[in-house]
Design a protein around this motif. Sequence first.
Motif, PDB file in Angstrom:
ATOM      1  N   PRO A 299      39.147  62.858  -3.665  1.00 22.80           N
ATOM      2  CA  PRO A 299      38.678  62.221  -5.280  1.00 22.80           C
ATOM      3  C   PRO A 299      37.457  62.547  -5.611  1.00 22.80           C
ATOM      4  O   PRO A 299      36.914  62.671  -6.562  1.00 22.80           O
ATOM      5  CB  PRO A 299      39.200  60.785  -5.378  1.00 22.80           C
ATOM      6  CG  PRO A 299      39.059  60.193  -3.911  1.00 22.80           C
ATOM      7  CD  PRO A 299      39.676  61.403  -2.937  1.00 22.80           C
ATOM      8  N   VAL A 300      36.289  62.399  -4.567  1.00 21.86           N
ATOM      9  CA  VAL A 300      34.909  62.533  -4.923  1.00 21.86           C
ATOM     10  C   VAL A 300      34.581  63.902  -5.351  1.00 21.86           C
ATOM     11  O   VAL A 300      34.032  64.225  -5.998  1.00 21.86           O
ATOM     12  CB  VAL A 300      34.248  62.086  -3.706  1.00 21.86           C
ATOM     13  CG1 VAL A 300      32.895  62.139  -4.082  1.00 21.86           C
ATOM     14  CG2 VAL A 300      34.303  60.499  -3.413  1.00 21.86           C
ATOM     15  N   ILE A 301      35.291  64.826  -4.399  1.00 17.27           N
ATOM     16  CA  ILE A 301      34.693  66.173  -4.343  1.00 17.27           C
ATOM     17  C   ILE A 301      35.549  66.709  -5.583  1.00 17.27           C
ATOM     18  O   ILE A 301      35.029  67.663  -6.330  1.00 17.27           O
ATOM     19  CB  ILE A 301      35.338  66.839  -3.396  1.00 17.27           C
ATOM     20  CG1 ILE A 301      34.732  66.604  -1.908  1.00 17.27           C
ATOM     21  CG2 ILE A 301      35.300  68.563  -3.498  1.00 17.27           C
ATOM     22  CD1 ILE A 301      32.971  67.053  -2.038  1.00 17.27           C
ATOM     23  N   GLN A 302      36.895  66.278  -5.840  1.00 11.51           N
ATOM     24  CA  GLN A 302      37.461  66.778  -7.187  1.00 11.51           C
ATOM     25  C   GLN A 302      36.858  66.215  -8.380  1.00 11.51           C
ATOM     26  O   GLN A 302      36.359  67.026  -9.388  1.00 11.51           O
ATOM     27  CB  GLN A 302      38.955  66.178  -7.156  1.00 11.51           C
ATOM     28  CG  GLN A 302      39.729  66.644  -6.449  1.00 11.51           C
ATOM     29  CD  GLN A 302      41.247  65.926  -6.270  1.00 11.51           C
ATOM     30  OE1 GLN A 302      41.220  64.809  -6.652  1.00 11.51           O
ATOM     31  NE2 GLN A 302      42.332  66.682  -5.947  1.00 11.51           N
ATOM     32  N   SER A 303      35.983  65.084  -8.401  1.00 11.87           N
ATOM     33  CA  SER A 303      35.532  64.557  -9.604  1.00 11.87           C
ATOM     34  C   SER A 303      34.018  65.395  -9.706  1.00 11.87           C
ATOM     35  O   SER A 303      33.629  65.907 -10.922  1.00 11.87           O
ATOM     36  CB  SER A 303      34.961  63.253  -9.430  1.00 11.87           C
ATOM     37  OG  SER A 303      36.137  62.451  -9.430  1.00 11.87           O
ATOM     38  N   LEU A 304      33.562  65.847  -8.449  1.00  5.48           N
ATOM     39  CA  LEU A 304      32.180  66.912  -8.590  1.00  5.48           C
ATOM     40  C   LEU A 304      32.852  68.222  -9.173  1.00  5.48           C
ATOM     41  O   LEU A 304      31.866  68.691  -9.670  1.00  5.48           O
ATOM     42  CB  LEU A 304      31.776  66.951  -7.087  1.00  5.48           C
ATOM     43  CG  LEU A 304      30.662  67.800  -6.977  1.00  5.48           C
ATOM     44  CD1 LEU A 304      29.331  67.339  -7.981  1.00  5.48           C
ATOM     45  CD2 LEU A 304      30.083  67.726  -5.396  1.00  5.48           C
ATOM     46  N   ARG A 305      33.906  68.585  -8.736  1.00  2.00           N
ATOM     47  CA  ARG A 305      34.245  70.079  -9.286  1.00  2.00           C
ATOM     48  C   ARG A 305      34.582  69.887 -10.786  1.00  2.00           C
ATOM     49  O   ARG A 305      33.936  70.977 -11.429  1.00  2.00           O
ATOM     50  CB  ARG A 305      35.692  70.395  -8.670  1.00  2.00           C
ATOM     51  CG  ARG A 305      35.509  70.681  -6.997  1.00  2.00           C
ATOM     52  CD  ARG A 305      35.011  72.058  -7.055  1.00  2.00           C
ATOM     53  NE  ARG A 305      35.946  73.305  -7.497  1.00  2.00           N
ATOM     54  CZ  ARG A 305      36.973  73.665  -6.731  1.00  2.00           C
ATOM     55  NH1 ARG A 305      37.120  73.599  -5.635  1.00  2.00           N
ATOM     56  NH2 ARG A 305      37.658  74.609  -7.274  1.00  2.00           N
ATOM     57  N   GLU A 306      34.875  69.031 -11.529  1.00  2.00           N
ATOM     58  CA  GLU A 306      35.277  68.781 -12.659  1.00  2.00           C
ATOM     59  C   GLU A 306      33.937  68.684 -13.382  1.00  2.00           C
ATOM     60  O   GLU A 306      33.598  69.353 -14.605  1.00  2.00           O
ATOM     61  CB  GLU A 306      35.967  67.459 -12.983  1.00  2.00           C
ATOM     62  CG  GLU A 306      37.537  67.404 -12.757  1.00  2.00           C
ATOM     63  CD  GLU A 306      37.956  66.378 -12.563  1.00  2.00           C
ATOM     64  OE1 GLU A 306      37.358  65.170 -13.146  1.00  2.00           O
ATOM     65  OE2 GLU A 306      39.258  66.111 -12.207  1.00  2.00           O
ATOM     66  N   ILE A 307      32.916  68.186 -13.134  1.00  2.00           N
ATOM     67  CA  ILE A 307      31.574  68.026 -13.544  1.00  2.00           C
ATOM     68  C   ILE A 307      30.874  69.198 -13.479  1.00  2.00           C
ATOM     69  O   ILE A 307      30.315  69.828 -14.495  1.00  2.00           O
ATOM     70  CB  ILE A 307      30.366  66.991 -12.913  1.00  2.00           C
ATOM     71  CG1 ILE A 307      31.025  65.463 -12.833  1.00  2.00           C
ATOM     72  CG2 ILE A 307      29.109  67.011 -13.230  1.00  2.00           C
ATOM     73  CD1 ILE A 307      30.380  64.441 -11.960  1.00  2.00           C
ATOM     74  N   VAL A 308      30.945  70.005 -12.530  1.00  2.00           N
ATOM     75  CA  VAL A 308      30.443  71.359 -12.384  1.00  2.00           C
ATOM     76  C   VAL A 308      31.292  72.237 -13.234  1.00  2.00           C
ATOM     77  O   VAL A 308      30.557  73.106 -14.042  1.00  2.00           O
ATOM     78  CB  VAL A 308      30.464  71.806 -11.044  1.00  2.00           C
ATOM     79  CG1 VAL A 308      30.221  73.388 -10.785  1.00  2.00           C
ATOM     80  CG2 VAL A 308      29.616  71.139 -10.099  1.00  2.00           C
TER      81      VAL A 308
END
Length: 316
Positions: A299-308
């Motif tokens: 979930p952390v990496i998915q959130s980071l991907r969405e921000i990018v």
Amino acid sequence: MRYHCIINAYSDDAIRQMEEFHAFQDAFLKDAEQGEAYILCRGNEDIELLARRIAENAVTVTGPDYSPEAVLEVLEQEADSEDLYIFGSGYSGIELSVRLSERLGGSSVTSVHALELKGSVTARKMVYANHMEGAFAMKKGPYCISLAKGMERKEAQEGMFHIERELRCRKGNDFVVSRETMKEETAGGLSDAKIVVAAGRGIRNKENASFLEETAKALGGELGASRPVAMNAWTPMSRLIGVSGEMIAPEVCITAGVSGAAAFYAGIEKSKFIVAINTDEQAPIMKKANVAIVDDFMPVIQSLREIVKEQKDTLE
């Protein structure tokens, strides 16, 4: 004492080899006599592709394909028992330095980061998972060393080597039954990356490793891996970080599911900023990171991907 450098131009990281040698030369070899620069290559086309040099002149050791055995036969005839031979930091440098010294009854030390030439030859390298420096007295020549990974680098001079001599490897290797050449991914991008996403055992499978690689690319960085990840073939071995892999120094290193064993941490400790994501708040990496996130990495990496993605969409 004379010193000679051996550059493997069959490799994609030949320029990096030259830059590491150039910095090592300035730091430790100013009072020694420079000998030959040996370039292992297919021919002049490889030299032209380099478009860099670390000496005016060079001796080429040529063959249609890289064969350690064939190269060693040539170097064995060239080597002087009183001289120092310096190989690059890759696997071929380690192999050639050890095998050449063994053939000629000399001394070898691999992964050297410092050298003393005061009446005798003392090579220094990191030992015990990079927690201690060892000093190794080299008793007998020829003295053969390979450089450590992650060495300081100094830009090589633009221009072409002047080829003094060409030494041809013998044609036909009876010990090779068949040969197939495949393009292998190199780790050069990882060692130079400004952003690295490092995957650990906690990512669970190869599919998640692929997801992290996509994330790394989206961030403009590269994927790295701990030993369990590489040994499980979730990533190529060229992605291995640590004392037996790449020693990196990115602007940002994001670890996902990495426990932080000493051998791995030695490979990332020069990072300017470390973010650790792990479900175990007691994992060693959590105490050493600049930011520690206690959570499953997904979930952390998915959130980071969405921000990018949102930022890229805004810029477009």
